[in-house]
Design a protein around this motif. Structure first.
Motif, PDB file in Angstrom:
ATOM      1  N   ILE A   1       0.839  -1.198   0.000  1.00 45.37           N
ATOM      2  CA  ILE A   1       0.000   0.000   0.000  1.00 45.37           C
ATOM      3  C   ILE A   1       0.873   1.246   0.000  1.00 45.37           C
ATOM      4  CG2 ILE A   1      -1.607   1.346   1.404  1.00 45.37           C
ATOM      5  CD1 ILE A   1      -2.935  -1.278   2.231  1.00 45.37           C
ATOM      6  N   ALA A   2       1.948   1.207   0.754  1.00 43.58           N
ATOM      7  CA  ALA A   2       2.836   2.373   0.838  1.00 43.58           C
ATOM      8  C   ALA A   2       3.427   2.718  -0.525  1.00 43.58           C
ATOM      9  CB  ALA A   2       3.953   2.113   1.847  1.00 43.58           C
ATOM     10  N   HIS A   3       3.822   1.691  -1.293  1.00 44.24           N
ATOM     11  CA  HIS A   3       4.403   1.955  -2.609  1.00 44.24           C
ATOM     12  C   HIS A   3       3.386   2.611  -3.539  1.00 44.24           C
ATOM     13  CE1 HIS A   3       6.888   1.486  -6.168  1.00 44.24           C
ATOM     14  NE2 HIS A   3       5.854   0.915  -6.781  1.00 44.24           N
ATOM     15  N   TYR A   4       2.174   2.086  -3.561  1.00 43.24           N
ATOM     16  CA  TYR A   4       1.149   2.626  -4.459  1.00 43.24           C
ATOM     17  C   TYR A   4       0.714   4.018  -4.011  1.00 43.24           C
ATOM     18  CZ  TYR A   4       0.781  -1.877  -6.854  1.00 43.24           C
ATOM     19  OH  TYR A   4       1.047  -3.005  -7.596  1.00 43.24           O
ATOM     20  N   ARG A   5       0.572   4.211  -2.715  1.00 43.90           N
ATOM     21  CA  ARG A   5       0.250   5.545  -2.209  1.00 43.90           C
ATOM     22  C   ARG A   5       1.378   6.525  -2.535  1.00 43.90           C
ATOM     23  NH1 ARG A   5      -5.102   6.493  -0.791  1.00 43.90           N
ATOM     24  NH2 ARG A   5      -5.905   4.808   0.519  1.00 43.90           N
TER      25      ARG A   5
ATOM     26  N   LEU B   1      -1.354   7.304  -5.897  1.00 44.06           N
ATOM     27  CA  LEU B   1      -2.555   6.559  -6.259  1.00 44.06           C
ATOM     28  C   LEU B   1      -3.479   6.374  -5.063  1.00 44.06           C
ATOM     29  CD1 LEU B   1      -0.823   3.801  -8.415  1.00 44.06           C
ATOM     30  CD2 LEU B   1      -2.186   5.714  -9.280  1.00 44.06           C
ATOM     31  N   ASP B   2      -4.775   6.493  -5.306  1.00 50.34           N
ATOM     32  CA  ASP B   2      -5.778   6.183  -4.284  1.00 50.34           C
ATOM     33  C   ASP B   2      -6.342   4.780  -4.469  1.00 50.34           C
ATOM     34  OD1 ASP B   2      -5.631   8.728  -3.074  1.00 50.34           O
ATOM     35  OD2 ASP B   2      -6.962   9.559  -4.606  1.00 50.34           O
ATOM     36  N   GLU B   3      -6.207   4.239  -5.682  1.00 50.49           N
ATOM     37  CA  GLU B   3      -6.657   2.891  -5.994  1.00 50.49           C
ATOM     38  C   GLU B   3      -5.637   2.241  -6.923  1.00 50.49           C
ATOM     39  OE1 GLU B   3     -10.497   3.030  -7.771  1.00 50.49           O
ATOM     40  OE2 GLU B   3     -11.542   3.571  -5.919  1.00 50.49           O
ATOM     41  N   VAL B   4      -5.641   0.931  -6.962  1.00 49.82           N
ATOM     42  CA  VAL B   4      -4.814   0.221  -7.929  1.00 49.82           C
ATOM     43  C   VAL B   4      -5.400   0.484  -9.312  1.00 49.82           C
ATOM     44  CG1 VAL B   4      -3.990  -2.029  -8.699  1.00 49.82           C
ATOM     45  CG2 VAL B   4      -4.243  -1.561  -6.250  1.00 49.82           C
ATOM     46  N   PRO B   5      -4.601   0.903 -10.292  1.00 45.31           N
ATOM     47  CA  PRO B   5      -5.145   1.180 -11.622  1.00 45.31           C
ATOM     48  C   PRO B   5      -5.828  -0.044 -12.219  1.00 45.31           C
ATOM     49  CG  PRO B   5      -2.913   2.027 -11.419  1.00 45.31           C
ATOM     50  CD  PRO B   5      -3.160   1.196 -10.202  1.00 45.31           C
ATOM     51  N   GLY B   6      -6.845   0.201 -13.033  1.00 40.55           N
ATOM     52  CA  GLY B   6      -7.580  -0.897 -13.649  1.00 40.55           C
ATOM     53  C   GLY B   6      -6.845  -1.560 -14.784  1.00 40.55           C
TER      54      GLY B   6
ATOM     55  N   ASP C   1      -6.366   0.204   1.559  1.00 38.35           N
ATOM     56  CA  ASP C   1      -6.910   0.490   2.887  1.00 38.35           C
ATOM     57  C   ASP C   1      -6.714  -0.769   3.736  1.00 38.35           C
ATOM     58  OD1 ASP C   1      -8.388   0.951   5.182  1.00 38.35           O
ATOM     59  OD2 ASP C   1     -10.178   1.631   4.135  1.00 38.35           O
ATOM     60  N   GLU C   2      -5.875  -0.676   4.750  1.00 40.41           N
ATOM     61  CA  GLU C   2      -5.561  -1.851   5.557  1.00 40.41           C
ATOM     62  C   GLU C   2      -6.758  -2.403   6.304  1.00 40.41           C
ATOM     63  OE1 GLU C   2      -2.291  -1.022   8.084  1.00 40.41           O
ATOM     64  OE2 GLU C   2      -0.818  -0.965   6.461  1.00 40.41           O
ATOM     65  N   ALA C   3      -7.805  -1.613   6.459  1.00 41.12           N
ATOM     66  CA  ALA C   3      -8.999  -2.091   7.160  1.00 41.12           C
ATOM     67  C   ALA C   3      -9.866  -2.979   6.283  1.00 41.12           C
ATOM     68  CB  ALA C   3      -9.822  -0.901   7.664  1.00 41.12           C
ATOM     69  N   SER C   4      -9.648  -2.961   4.970  1.00 38.71           N
ATOM     70  CA  SER C   4     -10.466  -3.753   4.064  1.00 38.71           C
ATOM     71  C   SER C   4     -10.119  -5.233   4.170  1.00 38.71           C
ATOM     72  CB  SER C   4     -10.238  -3.289   2.621  1.00 38.71           C
ATOM     73  OG  SER C   4     -10.779  -4.222   1.706  1.00 38.71           O
ATOM     74  N   PRO C   5     -11.113  -6.120   4.075  1.00 43.00           N
ATOM     75  CA  PRO C   5     -10.798  -7.556   4.052  1.00 43.00           C
ATOM     76  C   PRO C   5     -10.011  -7.949   2.806  1.00 43.00           C
ATOM     77  CG  PRO C   5     -13.124  -7.173   3.598  1.00 43.00           C
ATOM     78  CD  PRO C   5     -12.560  -5.862   4.042  1.00 43.00           C
ATOM     79  N   SER C   6     -10.063  -7.117   1.770  1.00 41.22           N
ATOM     80  CA  SER C   6      -9.292  -7.387   0.559  1.00 41.22           C
ATOM     81  C   SER C   6      -8.278  -6.268   0.326  1.00 41.22           C
ATOM     82  CB  SER C   6     -10.216  -7.520  -0.661  1.00 41.22           C
ATOM     83  OG  SER C   6      -9.486  -7.968  -1.789  1.00 41.22           O
TER      84      SER C   6
ATOM     85  N   LEU D   1      -4.677  -4.568  -0.308  1.00 37.19           N
ATOM     86  CA  LEU D   1      -3.478  -4.959  -1.029  1.00 37.19           C
ATOM     87  C   LEU D   1      -2.417  -5.411  -0.032  1.00 37.19           C
ATOM     88  CD1 LEU D   1      -1.789  -5.092  -3.642  1.00 37.19           C
ATOM     89  CD2 LEU D   1      -1.163  -2.690  -3.232  1.00 37.19           C
ATOM     90  N   THR D   2      -1.982  -6.663  -0.175  1.00 41.06           N
ATOM     91  CA  THR D   2      -1.026  -7.251   0.756  1.00 41.06           C
ATOM     92  C   THR D   2      -0.060  -8.141  -0.011  1.00 41.06           C
ATOM     93  OG1 THR D   2      -2.795  -7.333   2.437  1.00 41.06           O
ATOM     94  CG2 THR D   2      -0.772  -8.560   2.894  1.00 41.06           C
ATOM     95  N   PRO D   3       1.239  -7.916   0.081  1.00 44.09           N
ATOM     96  CA  PRO D   3       2.197  -8.761  -0.634  1.00 44.09           C
ATOM     97  C   PRO D   3       2.006 -10.240  -0.304  1.00 44.09           C
ATOM     98  CG  PRO D   3       3.303  -6.838   0.268  1.00 44.09           C
ATOM     99  CD  PRO D   3       1.908  -6.834   0.831  1.00 44.09           C
ATOM    100  N   GLY D   4       2.039 -11.077  -1.338  1.00 45.09           N
ATOM    101  CA  GLY D   4       1.909 -12.512  -1.133  1.00 45.09           C
ATOM    102  C   GLY D   4       0.506 -13.009  -0.890  1.00 45.09           C
ATOM    103  N   VAL D   5      -0.494 -12.129  -0.986  1.00 47.49           N
ATOM    104  CA  VAL D   5      -1.885 -12.493  -0.703  1.00 47.49           C
ATOM    105  C   VAL D   5      -2.722 -12.315  -1.961  1.00 47.49           C
ATOM    106  CG1 VAL D   5      -3.944 -11.882   0.637  1.00 47.49           C
ATOM    107  CG2 VAL D   5      -1.693 -11.929   1.734  1.00 47.49           C
ATOM    108  N   ARG D   6      -3.654 -13.248  -2.180  1.00 46.18           N
ATOM    109  CA  ARG D   6      -4.535 -13.159  -3.345  1.00 46.18           C
ATOM    110  C   ARG D   6      -5.565 -12.050  -3.178  1.00 46.18           C
ATOM    111  NH1 ARG D   6      -6.519 -19.382  -3.300  1.00 46.18           N
ATOM    112  NH2 ARG D   6      -7.072 -18.650  -1.211  1.00 46.18           N
TER     113      ARG D   6
END
Length: 592
Positions: A74-78, A82-87, A446-451, A453-458
């Motif tokens: 998340i830190a890299h994209y922020r 970016l506020d969201e991962v590009p589509g 957003d770290e509070a989201s169940p999905s 962005l987390t390295p190594g996670v689907r």
């Protein structure tokens, strides 16, 4: 029997079955053909979710979904603003999962040699095939992007600077060469399984090196920015497919089998439980009839509630556990929770996103932004972003996914939904002949989201095939492309089959509808409150009543929505059957 979204894929599967191959052999052959003939809907750089049901065994989930790269924080994209991962673009890429997952299935459940299974796709890529008009339409829409920003895609897909003519011959020499390299890599190995593993190793090395080198150069993304990707050769090599327990729900004498809550699959099960609660309260099934205004209204409102819970609670357990989160799936599928949700269904259309509080837990709510329709009536610009599936104004397909179903003479059954790596999702990697997928756009920064962005996670996926079991035996495999619509269209099929008593082809051909009144899984991640898209065949009176109930009804062509297919076993008569979508005259079912 075989059925899929493309006649050449069905033909490959049927050919394998005719020559003694089993369901796994046939499904893998068809899947690699889809990479070639439906490149706007899936590709080797994409992913898949499948339900595998060997005869006499318990079904399992084959998870071919790659994880976020090690550097995808998340830190890299922020930090890139970016506020969201590009589509679209390499920043949205996970490790490719489709090819390795299919080869894992071939090694563990198949019987054929790798060279024979891959020959169908290799020959079509090398010698060419007639390009479908739907592929051409997608290429036409993204031609300016290719010409101005993605020259490698222009080199692969354009002819003299323009899209190819429909039904003209197109080839993919680079991908054919990669398939040949995979075949050759295993020729000197001992066993069949060792030959397949050698091919996987060749894939991982070749693709990993090419990807890491290619994404190091910044390229245009869907937000208009130019960024380097973060996927590395190590990320590609680290991918391993998973075999997982499915989620099951008893419904009206059947067991509905879905992949877990790292997909949207359980949302279909939640909708069935809610609708059962509605029927129990009424004492009849009149609100479960997809042909009436009352039924369409009720089903749509139930879907809105389930999909709101999908966005609030679903995610990959591995990533959630590391942040002290979990999916309360038992509560979400419980009858008492369904009754709480069912009472929220009123006589008019809701315009709210309303996740529930299972067990008193507060839901995470994604950003709720109302979509503004563009001048052409479509929600947002296509460009190359997201997985836009249906044009809100015309109902035309604008991108999507694939699906295939296979059953062999032993009863071995497979339902698989491959996707990702669409030709419009990311620049073509010249050495490979295909591009990367964009599934990371379904995560949140957003770290509070169940999905999150987390390295190594689907990321949480929309891919959601279905099996039906009866009496402890899997009797049907089905599914459809469609992004957020996949489980909506499958729900209608199941209601018609199980409650209405329709035959499979009748259930596929019946008028379809869906809503976009949820947070979209793909960019732009907006909501279309009260939206309801229906095929005109539902009838003028039904449409008028739905509008009187407050639904923002969008009427599209009579044969427009859904790309369902199915195969199955009739235990009473001992017959196998298959059915496929007739819309667009591209899907096909075959067998004997």
């Amino acid at each position: 029997m075989a059925a899929s979204t493309h006649y050449l894929a069905t033909g490959a599967a049927a050919s394998v079955l005719e020559r003694g191959g089993n369901a796994a052999d046939a499904a893998v052959a068809a899947a690699f053909v889809m990479h070639v003939v439906e490149p706007h809907l899936n590709g080797p750089g994409g992913d898949l979710t499948a339900l595998i049901a060997p005869a006499g065994e318990e079904p399992y989930v084959l998870a071919g979904q790659g994880a976020a790269p090690a550097a995808a924080t998340i830190a890299h994209y922020r930090g890139l603003g970016l506020d969201e991962v590009p589509g679209a673009g390499p920043l949205a890429a996970t490790a490719p999962g489709s090819v390795v997952a299919w080869l894992h299935l071939l090694a563990t459940r198949g019987t054929w040699e790798l060279r024979d299974v891959l020959a169908f796709a290799r020959d079509l890529a090398r010698d060419g095939h007639p390009v479908h008009e739907n592929v051409v339409r997608v290429i036409e829409r993204v031609t300016p992007l290719f010409v101005e920003h993605w020259p490698t895609s222009a080199a692969q897909w354009l002819v003299d600077g323009a899209a190819p003519e429909p039904q003209s011959r197109v080839t993919n020499a680079a991908y054919a060469a990669l398939l040949n390299g995979m075949i050759a890599a295993g020729e000197q190995s001992g066993s069949r399984e060792q030959r397949i593993q050698a091919a996987i190793d060749h894939w991982s090395r070749t693709v990993g090196d090419a990807v890491e080198q290619f994404v190091a150069t910044p390229s245009r993304h869907a937000d208009g920015g130019d960024y380097a990707g973060v996927l590395t050769a190590a990320d590609v090599a680290a991918f391993e497919p998973a075999e997982e327990e499915p989620v099951r729900l008893a419904f009206r004498g059947y067991e509905v089998v879905k992949p877990g809550a790292w997909t949207q699959g359980p949302a279909l099960l939640m909708t069935l439980v809610i609708l059962d609660a509605v029927a129990d309260a009424d004492g009849d099934d009149r609100r479960l009839d997809p042909t009436t205004a009352l039924g369409i209204h009720t089903i749509t409102e139930a879907l809105k509630l389930a999909l709101a819970d999908r966005d609030a609670w679903f995610g990959d357990a591995a990533g959630m556990e590391s942040r002290g989160l979990s999916v309360p799936l038992e509560e979400l599928l419980s009858a008492h929770y369904a009754r709480e949700r069912a009472v929220l269904i009123g006589e008019t259309a809701s315009t709210e996103v309303r996740p529930g509080w299972p067990g008193g837990r507060e839901p995470w709510l994604p950003p709720v932004r109302v979509a503004e329709l563009a001048s052409d009536g479509s929600a947002g610009a296509l460009a190359a972003s997201g997985e836009p599936t249906i044009d809100r104004r015309t109902g035309a397909q604008r991108g999507d996914t694939c699906h295939l179903d296979v059953v062999d003479s032993s009863g071995f059954m497979i339902s698989a939904t491959p996707s990702g790596g669409w030709l419009q999702s990311s620049p073509t990697i010249p050495a490979l002949g295909f591009c990367l997928g964009t599934r990371l756009q379904m995560t949140w920064l957003d770290e509070a989201s169940p999905s999150a962005l987390t390295p190594g996670v689907r990321p949480r996926s929309t891919l959601s095939p279905t099996l039906l079991a009866q009496g402890g035996r899997v009797v049907e495999a089905l599914g459809t492309p469609g992004g957020d619509q996949q489980d909506q269209w499958q729900l209608l099929y199941l209601l018609r089959r199980i409650v209405g008593g329709f035959e499979p082809q009748q259930a596929i051909d019946a008028p379809m509808f869906h809503t976009d009144a949820m947070v979209a899984s793909f960019a732009p991640r907006t909501v279309q409150p009260a939206s309801l898209t229906v095929e005109s065949r539902v009838g003028d009176d039904v449409i008028a009543e739905l509008r009187s109930r407050g639904h923002d009804v969008n009427v599209v062509g009579p044969w427009t929505l859904g790309r369902l297919s199915a195969v199955g076993i009739d235990p009473e008569r001992g017959w196998l059957y298959a059915a496929a979508n007739s819309r667009a005259a591209q899907g096909y079912a075959a067998g004997r």
